[in-house]
Scaffold this active site. Structure first.
Site, mmCIF file in Angstrom:
data_model
loop_
_atom_site.group_PDB
_atom_site.id
_atom_site.type_symbol
_atom_site.label_atom_id
_atom_site.label_comp_id
_atom_site.label_asym_id
_atom_site.label_seq_id
_atom_site.Cartn_x
_atom_site.Cartn_y
_atom_site.Cartn_z
ATOM 1 N N GLY A 123 0.835 -1.211 0.000
ATOM 2 C CA GLY A 123 0.000 0.000 0.000
ATOM 3 C C GLY A 123 0.862 1.251 0.000
ATOM 4 O O GLY A 123 0.575 2.225 0.688
ATOM 5 N N ALA A 124 1.934 1.215 -0.827
ATOM 6 C CA ALA A 124 2.898 2.323 -0.813
ATOM 7 C C ALA A 124 2.571 3.396 -1.842
ATOM 8 O O ALA A 124 3.325 4.351 -1.999
ATOM 9 C CB ALA A 124 4.303 1.778 -1.051
ATOM 10 N N TYR A 145 -14.896 -3.984 8.075
ATOM 11 C CA TYR A 145 -13.510 -3.514 8.227
ATOM 12 C C TYR A 145 -12.928 -3.953 9.573
ATOM 13 O O TYR A 145 -11.828 -4.508 9.646
ATOM 14 C CB TYR A 145 -13.539 -1.992 8.116
ATOM 15 N N SER A 155 0.073 5.446 -1.803
ATOM 16 C CA SER A 155 -0.778 6.542 -1.329
ATOM 17 C C SER A 155 -0.686 6.639 0.200
ATOM 18 O O SER A 155 -0.191 5.723 0.857
ATOM 19 C CB SER A 155 -2.209 6.220 -1.788
ATOM 20 N N GLY A 156 -1.142 7.756 0.718
ATOM 21 C CA GLY A 156 -1.331 7.917 2.163
ATOM 22 C C GLY A 156 -0.129 7.567 3.030
ATOM 23 O O GLY A 156 1.004 7.958 2.742
ATOM 24 N N ILE A 157 -0.386 6.819 4.077
ATOM 25 C CA ILE A 157 0.647 6.501 5.074
ATOM 26 C C ILE A 157 1.822 5.759 4.409
ATOM 27 O O ILE A 157 2.987 6.086 4.644
ATOM 28 C CB ILE A 157 0.049 5.629 6.207
ATOM 29 N N GLY A 158 1.508 4.776 3.570
ATOM 30 C CA GLY A 158 2.556 3.961 2.956
ATOM 31 C C GLY A 158 3.520 4.787 2.124
ATOM 32 O O GLY A 158 4.737 4.602 2.214
HETATM 33 N N1 LIG Z 1 -6.761 6.701 7.112
HETATM 34 C C1 LIG Z 1 -7.223 6.307 8.269
HETATM 35 O O1 LIG Z 1 -8.023 7.005 8.933
HETATM 36 C C2 LIG Z 1 -6.778 4.996 8.863
HETATM 37 C C3 LIG Z 1 -7.079 4.762 10.211
HETATM 38 C C4 LIG Z 1 -6.685 3.556 10.775
HETATM 39 C C5 LIG Z 1 -5.995 2.626 10.005
HETATM 40 N N2 LIG Z 1 -5.735 2.888 8.695
HETATM 41 C C6 LIG Z 1 -5.029 1.860 7.931
HETATM 42 O O2 LIG Z 1 -3.863 2.414 7.392
HETATM 43 C C7 LIG Z 1 -3.503 1.699 6.209
HETATM 44 C C8 LIG Z 1 -3.146 2.694 5.121
HETATM 45 O O3 LIG Z 1 -4.279 3.446 4.807
HETATM 46 P P1 LIG Z 1 -4.243 4.934 4.235
HETATM 47 O O4 LIG Z 1 -5.067 5.746 5.151
HETATM 48 O O5 LIG Z 1 -2.846 5.345 3.941
HETATM 49 O O6 LIG Z 1 -5.106 4.710 2.925
HETATM 50 P P2 LIG Z 1 -4.875 4.992 1.389
HETATM 51 O O7 LIG Z 1 -4.217 6.308 1.163
HETATM 52 O O8 LIG Z 1 -6.200 4.731 0.765
HETATM 53 O O9 LIG Z 1 -3.836 3.845 0.960
HETATM 54 C C9 LIG Z 1 -4.236 2.512 0.855
HETATM 55 C C10 LIG Z 1 -3.127 1.787 0.110
HETATM 56 O O10 LIG Z 1 -3.491 0.408 0.017
HETATM 57 C C11 LIG Z 1 -3.317 0.007 -1.337
HETATM 58 N N3 LIG Z 1 -4.225 -1.051 -1.681
HETATM 59 C C12 LIG Z 1 -5.580 -1.041 -1.630
HETATM 60 N N4 LIG Z 1 -6.066 -2.200 -2.088
HETATM 61 C C13 LIG Z 1 -4.985 -2.962 -2.442
HETATM 62 C C14 LIG Z 1 -4.832 -4.248 -2.995
HETATM 63 N N5 LIG Z 1 -5.892 -5.018 -3.294
HETATM 64 N N6 LIG Z 1 -3.581 -4.720 -3.238
HETATM 65 C C15 LIG Z 1 -2.511 -3.942 -2.950
HETATM 66 N N7 LIG Z 1 -2.582 -2.715 -2.421
HETATM 67 C C16 LIG Z 1 -3.814 -2.238 -2.179
HETATM 68 C C17 LIG Z 1 -3.588 1.262 -2.159
HETATM 69 O O11 LIG Z 1 -2.940 1.205 -3.413
HETATM 70 P P3 LIG Z 1 -3.626 0.774 -4.803
HETATM 71 O O12 LIG Z 1 -5.020 1.297 -4.799
HETATM 72 O O13 LIG Z 1 -2.731 1.388 -5.797
HETATM 73 O O14 LIG Z 1 -3.554 -0.721 -4.836
HETATM 74 C C18 LIG Z 1 -2.924 2.316 -1.301
HETATM 75 O O15 LIG Z 1 -1.561 2.387 -1.593
HETATM 76 C C19 LIG Z 1 -4.674 0.776 5.897
HETATM 77 O O16 LIG Z 1 -4.377 -0.541 6.295
HETATM 78 C C20 LIG Z 1 -5.791 1.321 6.752
HETATM 79 O O17 LIG Z 1 -6.721 0.332 7.107
HETATM 80 C C21 LIG Z 1 -6.100 4.056 8.109
#
Ligand SMILES: NC(=O)c1ccc[n+]([C@@H]2O[C@H](COP(=O)([O-])OP(=O)(O)OC[C@H]3O[C@@H](n4cnc5c(N)ncnc54)[C@H](OP(=O)(O)O)[C@@H]3O)[C@@H](O)[C@H]2O)c1
Length: 326
Positions: A49-50, A193, A52-55
Site C-alpha cells: 500500500g505504498a 472492516y 498513497s497515504g501513510i505507505g
Molecule cells: N486513514 C485512516 O483514517 C486509517 C485509520 C486507521 C488505520 N488505517 C489503515 O492504514 C492503512 C493505510 O491506509 P491509508 O489511510 O494510507 O489509505 P490509502 O491512502 O487509501 O492507501 C491505501 C493503500 O493500500 C493500497 N491497496 C488497496 N487495495 C490494495 C490491494 N488489493 N492490493 C494492494 N494494495 C492495495 C492502495 O494502493 P492501490 O489502490 O494502488 O492498490 C494504497 O496504496 C490501511 O491498512 C488502513 O486500514 C487508516
C-alpha cells in the site's frame, strides 16, 4: 497408558536481548532521525500500500534514512513515479505491482523480492481498504465482508508467512501490521472492516508469542483517524479531528525504532477502559451517536444516492425498526 510428554527447553536469551534492546532503542528514540537511520540504514523494507497515504509517506522517510524500500500496490505508475523520484534524490527504491487480495500475487511478489534483494528485514503490512456501511445495509452484501478479509487479513498474513522463514533464517525481522483504533471502540458502520482488522490483530498476537525467540518482532499499529485518501469519501470525517499524514508517518518510524508490541492512542486506551469498566455506558454513548449520524453524509445530505451503501436512505435506523416490527 498415556505416553510421556517431552517438554521443550526454552531459550531465554532472546528475551534478555529484547529487554536490552527495549531500553537502548527507547533511549535512542529521543533522537528520532538519528535512531531511524541507525535502525534502517542498509536494511530492506517491503511496504504494501505504498502508492498513497501513510505507505507513500513512510516509504520516503525510510528511503531518506538509508533503507532500500520496496514499494508495492496495484497502481504501478504511481509506484514507479515515487520510486523514480526517490532514486533521483539518491535513494534506493523499487516498485512492484501486486494485488494483495490475490494470494497467488502475494506469493509471486515475495518470491520476486527475495530473488532480487535476498532478504526483507522489515515488512510493513499497510495495504488496506475500509467499508463504511451499517450491518442492516449489508444483509445482501456478504461480499463486503469477504473482500475486506481477503485484503486486510488473508493478503497481509500471506505476505508475512512468505517472509517469515527467511527472517527466522537470518535471526531477525520486524513485521508491522497496520490496524485501527476502531477495534478498540467498535466504531459503528465498520463491521466488515473491523472484523478483518480484528482477525489481523488476533493472528499478530499469537505470532508475537510464538516467534519472539526466533528474533522476529511484531508491532500492531492502532492508528486513529488519519487524514489520507482513505477517509476522503466519508464527508463526516471533515468535521472530526484526525491525525495528519506526517504524524502518522512519524508514528510508524517510532514503531520501527522501538519495536513496541502495539502503538495506541490515549483515545484507544480510554475506549478500551470504558468497554471494560463501564460497558453499558460506552454502548449507550456510541449507539446514540450512531442513531444521530445518518448513514449517508455528503455535503448537504439531501438524500442523494449513498456512496457507501448504494441505497437512498434518509436515516440509518429506519430499516432496523421495520425489521423488528416496531
Ligand atoms: N486513514 C485512516 O483514517 C486509517 C485509520 C486507521 C488505520 N488505517 C489503515 O492504514 C492503512 C493505510 O491506509 P491509508 O489511510 O494510507 O489509505 P490509502 O491512502 O487509501 O492507501 C491505501 C493503500 O493500500 C493500497 N491497496 C488497496 N487495495 C490494495 C490491494 N488489493 N492490493 C494492494 N494494495 C492495495 C492502495 O494502493 P492501490 O489502490 O494502488 O492498490 C494504497 O496504496 C490501511 O491498512 C488502513 O486500514 C487508516
Amino acid at each position: 497408558m498415556a505416553g510421556k510428554i517431552k517438554l521443550g527447553v526454552p531459550n531465554l536469551l532472546p528475551h534478555a536481548r529484547r529487554l536490552r534492546d527495549s531500553v537502548t532503542w527507547g533511549m535512542r528514540s529521543r533522537l528520532p532521525s538519528w535512531a531511524l537511520r541507525k535502525r534502517v540504514d542498509g536494511k530492506v523494507v517491503l511496504i504494501t500500500g505504498a502508492s498513497s497515504g501513510i505507505g507513500a509517506g513512510v516509504a520516503r522517510e525510510l528511503a531518506e534514512a538509508g533503507a532500500t524500500v520496496l514499494l508495492t500496490a496495484r497502481s504501478i505508475e504511481t509506484l514507479q513515479d515515487l520510486a523514480a523520484s526517490l532514486r533521483d534524490d539518491g535513494y534506493q527504491a523499487f516498485a512492484y505491482r501486486s494485488d494483495i487480495a490475490d494470494l497467488d500475487d502475494c506469493d509471486r511478489l515475495c518470491q520476486k523480492v527475495l530473488e532480487e534483494h535476498g532478504k526483507v528485514d522489515i515488512l510493513i503490512n499497510n495495504a488496506g481498504r475500509s467499508i463504511r456501511r451499517s450491518i442492516i445495509y449489508s444483509l445482501e452484501r456478504f461480499h463486503d465482508y469477504q473482500r475486506v478479509m481477503q485484503l486486510n487479513y488473508f493478503g497481509a498474513i500471506r505476505v508475512a508467512i512468505n517472509l517469515i522463514p527467511q527472517m527466522i533464517e537470518q535471526g531477525e525481522g520486524h513485521i508491522i501490521n497496520v490496524s485501527t483504533v476502531g477495534v478498540q471502540n467498535g466504531v459503528p458502520r465498520f463491521s466488515a472492516y473491523l472484523g478483518s482488522k480484528c482477525a489481523l490483530e488476533g493472528w499478530t498476537m499469537a505470532a508475537q508469542n510464538e516467534l519472539l525467540h526466533t528474533g522476529i518482532s511484531f508491532t500492531l499499529m492502532n492508528y486513529p483517524l488519519v487524514r489520507t485518501p482513505m477517509i476522503a469519501p466519508t464527508r463526516i470525517y471533515d468535521y472530526f479531528p484526525a491525525m495528519s499524514e506526517k504524524k502518522a508517518v512519524a508514528w510508524m518510524c517510532d514503531a520501527i525504532i522501538r519495536r513496541p508490541k502495539r502503538m495506541v492512542t490515549p483515545f484507544g486506551l480510554f475506549s478500551l477502559g470504558m468497554y471494560y469498566v463501564l460497558p453499558k455506558t460506552a454502548e449507550f454513548i456510541v449507539n446514540t451517536g450512531y442513531q444521530i449520524v445518518p448513514e449517508k453524509f455528503s455535503s448537504g445530505n439531501k438524500g442523494t444516492r449513498n456512496e457507501a451503501t448504494g441505497d437512498n436512505p434518509a436515516s440509518n435506523v429506519r430499516p432496523m425498526r421495520k425489521r423488528s416490527g416496531s
